[in-house]
Design an enzyme around this catalytic site. Sequence first.
Site, PDB file in Angstrom:
ATOM      1  CB  THR A 137      26.489  20.134  -1.754  1.00  0.00           C
ATOM      2  OG1 THR A 137      26.031  21.407  -2.247  1.00  0.00           O
ATOM      3  CG2 THR A 137      27.988  20.086  -1.986  1.00  0.00           C
ATOM      4  CD  GLU A 139      27.902  25.853  -4.173  1.00  0.00           C
ATOM      5  OE1 GLU A 139      28.950  25.973  -4.809  1.00  0.00           O
ATOM      6  OE2 GLU A 139      27.003  26.718  -4.175  1.00  0.00           O
ATOM      7  CE1 TYR A 161      29.820  22.483   2.142  1.00  0.00           C
ATOM      8  CE2 TYR A 161      28.902  23.204   0.045  1.00  0.00           C
ATOM      9  CZ  TYR A 161      28.785  22.495   1.228  1.00  0.00           C
ATOM     10  OH  TYR A 161      27.628  21.787   1.492  1.00  0.00           O
ATOM     11  CE  LYS A 165      29.232  18.862   2.237  1.00  0.00           C
ATOM     12  NZ  LYS A 165      28.698  17.892   3.204  1.00  0.00           N
TER      13      LYS A 165
HETATM   14  P1  NAP Z   1      24.566  23.253   9.080  1.00  0.00           P
HETATM   15  O1  NAP Z   1      23.280  23.797   9.632  1.00  0.00           O
HETATM   16  O2  NAP Z   1      25.683  24.166   8.778  1.00  0.00           O
HETATM   17  O3  NAP Z   1      25.044  22.127  10.127  1.00  0.00           O
HETATM   18  C1  NAP Z   1      26.347  21.623  10.073  1.00  0.00           C
HETATM   19  C2  NAP Z   1      26.526  20.663  11.238  1.00  0.00           C
HETATM   20  O4  NAP Z   1      27.867  20.153  11.198  1.00  0.00           O
HETATM   21  C3  NAP Z   1      26.370  21.307  12.618  1.00  0.00           C
HETATM   22  O5  NAP Z   1      25.735  20.392  13.484  1.00  0.00           O
HETATM   23  C4  NAP Z   1      27.798  21.553  13.042  1.00  0.00           C
HETATM   24  O6  NAP Z   1      27.976  21.602  14.438  1.00  0.00           O
HETATM   25  C5  NAP Z   1      28.440  20.295  12.490  1.00  0.00           C
HETATM   26  N1  NAP Z   1      29.895  20.406  12.364  1.00  0.00           N
HETATM   27  C6  NAP Z   1      30.601  21.400  11.786  1.00  0.00           C
HETATM   28  N2  NAP Z   1      31.927  21.131  11.855  1.00  0.00           N
HETATM   29  C7  NAP Z   1      32.041  19.946  12.493  1.00  0.00           C
HETATM   30  C8  NAP Z   1      33.139  19.149  12.883  1.00  0.00           C
HETATM   31  N3  NAP Z   1      34.404  19.529  12.643  1.00  0.00           N
HETATM   32  N4  NAP Z   1      32.908  17.978  13.524  1.00  0.00           N
HETATM   33  C9  NAP Z   1      31.639  17.588  13.812  1.00  0.00           C
HETATM   34  N5  NAP Z   1      30.550  18.322  13.494  1.00  0.00           N
HETATM   35  C10 NAP Z   1      30.752  19.485  12.835  1.00  0.00           C
HETATM   36  O7  NAP Z   1      24.281  22.418   7.753  1.00  0.00           O
HETATM   37  P2  NAP Z   1      22.891  21.886   7.172  1.00  0.00           P
HETATM   38  O8  NAP Z   1      22.273  22.958   6.343  1.00  0.00           O
HETATM   39  O9  NAP Z   1      22.124  21.229   8.247  1.00  0.00           O
HETATM   40  O10 NAP Z   1      23.432  20.811   6.133  1.00  0.00           O
HETATM   41  C11 NAP Z   1      23.695  19.469   6.541  1.00  0.00           C
HETATM   42  C12 NAP Z   1      24.724  18.866   5.600  1.00  0.00           C
HETATM   43  O11 NAP Z   1      24.220  18.885   4.263  1.00  0.00           O
HETATM   44  C13 NAP Z   1      26.056  19.581   5.534  1.00  0.00           C
HETATM   45  O12 NAP Z   1      27.055  18.605   5.309  1.00  0.00           O
HETATM   46  C14 NAP Z   1      25.939  20.480   4.311  1.00  0.00           C
HETATM   47  O13 NAP Z   1      27.215  20.741   3.776  1.00  0.00           O
HETATM   48  C15 NAP Z   1      25.110  19.604   3.407  1.00  0.00           C
HETATM   49  N6  NAP Z   1      24.236  20.285   2.461  1.00  0.00           N
HETATM   50  C16 NAP Z   1      23.387  21.250   2.873  1.00  0.00           C
HETATM   51  C17 NAP Z   1      22.524  21.845   1.963  1.00  0.00           C
HETATM   52  C18 NAP Z   1      21.558  22.910   2.370  1.00  0.00           C
HETATM   53  O14 NAP Z   1      21.033  23.592   1.476  1.00  0.00           O
HETATM   54  N7  NAP Z   1      21.245  23.056   3.648  1.00  0.00           N
HETATM   55  C19 NAP Z   1      22.532  21.440   0.614  1.00  0.00           C
HETATM   56  C20 NAP Z   1      23.422  20.420   0.237  1.00  0.00           C
HETATM   57  C21 NAP Z   1      24.256  19.842   1.176  1.00  0.00           C
HETATM   58  P3  NAP Z   1      27.841  22.988  15.266  1.00  0.00           P
HETATM   59  O15 NAP Z   1      26.359  23.112  15.571  1.00  0.00           O
HETATM   60  O16 NAP Z   1      28.681  22.734  16.449  1.00  0.00           O
HETATM   61  O17 NAP Z   1      28.345  24.091  14.384  1.00  0.00           O
HETATM   62  O1  G4F Z   2      22.551  30.954   0.981  1.00  0.00           O
HETATM   63  P1  G4F Z   2      23.910  30.793   0.418  1.00  0.00           P
HETATM   64  O2  G4F Z   2      25.053  31.181   1.291  1.00  0.00           O
HETATM   65  O3  G4F Z   2      24.000  29.294  -0.068  1.00  0.00           O
HETATM   66  P2  G4F Z   2      24.970  28.544  -1.097  1.00  0.00           P
HETATM   67  O4  G4F Z   2      26.229  29.255  -1.291  1.00  0.00           O
HETATM   68  O5  G4F Z   2      24.145  28.240  -2.308  1.00  0.00           O
HETATM   69  O6  G4F Z   2      25.290  27.208  -0.291  1.00  0.00           O
HETATM   70  C1  G4F Z   2      24.263  26.508   0.409  1.00  0.00           C
HETATM   71  O7  G4F Z   2      23.657  25.590  -0.467  1.00  0.00           O
HETATM   72  C2  G4F Z   2      24.541  24.541  -0.919  1.00  0.00           C
HETATM   73  C3  G4F Z   2      23.723  23.654  -1.863  1.00  0.00           C
HETATM   74  O8  G4F Z   2      23.773  24.200  -3.160  1.00  0.00           O
HETATM   75  C4  G4F Z   2      25.026  23.786   0.289  1.00  0.00           C
HETATM   76  F1  G4F Z   2      25.801  22.733  -0.102  1.00  0.00           F
HETATM   77  C5  G4F Z   2      25.812  24.724   1.199  1.00  0.00           C
HETATM   78  O9  G4F Z   2      26.213  23.992   2.361  1.00  0.00           O
HETATM   79  C6  G4F Z   2      24.885  25.844   1.638  1.00  0.00           C
HETATM   80  O10 G4F Z   2      23.868  25.294   2.438  1.00  0.00           O
HETATM   81  O11 G4F Z   2      24.029  31.636  -0.930  1.00  0.00           O
HETATM   82  C7  G4F Z   2      23.112  31.473  -1.986  1.00  0.00           C
HETATM   83  C8  G4F Z   2      23.383  32.545  -3.037  1.00  0.00           C
HETATM   84  C9  G4F Z   2      24.848  32.647  -3.458  1.00  0.00           C
HETATM   85  O12 G4F Z   2      24.931  32.803  -4.860  1.00  0.00           O
HETATM   86  C10 G4F Z   2      25.326  33.927  -2.784  1.00  0.00           C
HETATM   87  O13 G4F Z   2      26.377  34.597  -3.496  1.00  0.00           O
HETATM   88  O14 G4F Z   2      23.040  33.805  -2.470  1.00  0.00           O
HETATM   89  C11 G4F Z   2      24.056  34.726  -2.800  1.00  0.00           C
HETATM   90  N1  G4F Z   2      24.051  35.810  -1.821  1.00  0.00           N
HETATM   91  C12 G4F Z   2      23.773  37.095  -2.112  1.00  0.00           C
HETATM   92  N2  G4F Z   2      23.909  37.850  -1.013  1.00  0.00           N
HETATM   93  C13 G4F Z   2      24.358  35.717  -0.530  1.00  0.00           C
HETATM   94  C14 G4F Z   2      24.272  37.009  -0.003  1.00  0.00           C
HETATM   95  N3  G4F Z   2      24.683  34.650   0.256  1.00  0.00           N
HETATM   96  C15 G4F Z   2      24.921  34.885   1.570  1.00  0.00           C
HETATM   97  N4  G4F Z   2      25.218  33.824   2.366  1.00  0.00           N
HETATM   98  N5  G4F Z   2      24.868  36.140   2.116  1.00  0.00           N
HETATM   99  C16 G4F Z   2      24.547  37.241   1.359  1.00  0.00           C
HETATM  100  O15 G4F Z   2      24.511  38.369   1.855  1.00  0.00           O
END
Ligand code: NAP
Ligand code: G4F
Length: 352
Positions: A137, A139, A161, A165
């Site tokens: 990520t 992050e 987190y 990662k």
């Molecule tokens: P997500 O919607 O939060 O999905 C997370 C998945 O992991 C879900 O299927 C969840 O299962 C499963 N999980 C959680 N804890 C687990 C455990 N202990 N054992 C097995 N499975 C588990 O995340 P996403 O947005 O699809 O992201 C996919 C991956 O990319 C994650 O690793 C995230 O950290 C990474 N990532 C995401 C972003 C982003 O912007 N979306 C960016 C960079 C990296 P349940 O359905 O049961 O909760």
């Molecule tokens: O949507 P967020 O919670 O995403 P964040 O923290 O960037 O993390 C996501 O992206 C990462 C990749 O860069 C992934 F690795 C991670 O698994 C996840 O998918 O927050 C985005 C921004 C932050 O700065 C947060 O402080 O939005 C700001 N924010 C402002 N108000 C909020 C809120 N975030 C959340 N979740 N809820 C709020 O009410």
Amino acid sequence: MQFPPRNGRRALITGITGQDGSYLAELLLSKGYEVWGLVRHSSSSGTARIDHLLQADDERDLRLRLRYGDLTDGASLWAVLEESRPDEIYNLAAQSHVQVSFEMPAYTVDVTGTGAVRLLDAVRKVAPAARYYQATTSEVFGRAALNPQRESTPFQPRNPYGAAKAMACYVTQNFREAYGLFAVNGILFNHESPRRGEGFVTRKISLAAARIAAGVQRRLSLGNLDARRDWGFAGDYVEAMWRMLQADAPDDYVIATGVAHSVRQFCELVFAEVGLPLTWRGNGLSEVGLAADGRELVTVDADFLRPCDVDLLLGDASKARRALDWQPTVTLAELARMMARHDLKMQSVDNA
Ligand code: NAP
Ligand code: G4F
């Protein structure tokens, strides 16, 4: 190092019930793969995002198999690898919410960091020829001194987190070097969709805007409106994951759009899309987003501020563009429209 030619079409996805897992499963099934998914057991079904794939009445349903398992339970990882014998493994499972990682740091490190190590160790012993994708990520860059961030940018995670990662990323690189695994890190910047979890800021905004427009919610409370992110569309990003595993040699790639916007700007796009253009008044905790008739639709609530936040993440995906011929296809305005329209439609279905 030479890697054998690609011919296998069996994939294992951890985190298949999440946003990315569901898009990736669709992509791989459309390419003819047999897909195995690792799911956590829960007292209520957690498969909403992939139910349409499980209920398919064509031959696709025969190619999607789910097995119970958990990244905290090494034995279940061994078992699913032994049974599925995958050619490709996508480790998408994680406790992926940054704010939750402050509230549950040890658990987050156990699942998101050590969980990846457990899986890699099992892959090394049970399926060493498989190609392994680690969901890393942006992050990991955290308090980056330089913008944009690329593969060579030093890691400075600002939350448990991001630290977990970073550990998963380093061990993936280490296993590639030490054992010759085809193991890669996708360093993905934020990517969103109508399937985004409701606790992430973009989906929180699109759902609230739709509910406010439908008259079933009065206002939306947010935290840091100034935070800027490089937001892309999840469908584009799972294509990049797949391309990384089709390359001739394993390597790590940043995946991003190269454009950053603030949370405030994302609110403006979405609220305009549901017919409620916003103007802003005040600042800090007193800032409010106003409708044309003066109603306070968006407020700031200290409960949603993080102990420390990452102010700006902005990616440079030029290496992926060059080596994988990958580029994003959806702009932020298009993404905001897609999410707002989806959530408006959900309101009309719910209220029918
Ligand atoms: P997500 O919607 O939060 O999905 C997370 C998945 O992991 C879900 O299927 C969840 O299962 C499963 N999980 C959680 N804890 C687990 C455990 N202990 N054992 C097995 N499975 C588990 O995340 P996403 O947005 O699809 O992201 C996919 C991956 O990319 C994650 O690793 C995230 O950290 C990474 N990532 C995401 C972003 C982003 O912007 N979306 C960016 C960079 C990296 P349940 O359905 O049961 O909760
Ligand atoms: O949507 P967020 O919670 O995403 P964040 O923290 O960037 O993390 C996501 O992206 C990462 C990749 O860069 C992934 F690795 C991670 O698994 C996840 O998918 O927050 C985005 C921004 C932050 O700065 C947060 O402080 O939005 C700001 N924010 C402002 N108000 C909020 C809120 N975030 C959340 N979740 N809820 C709020 O009410």
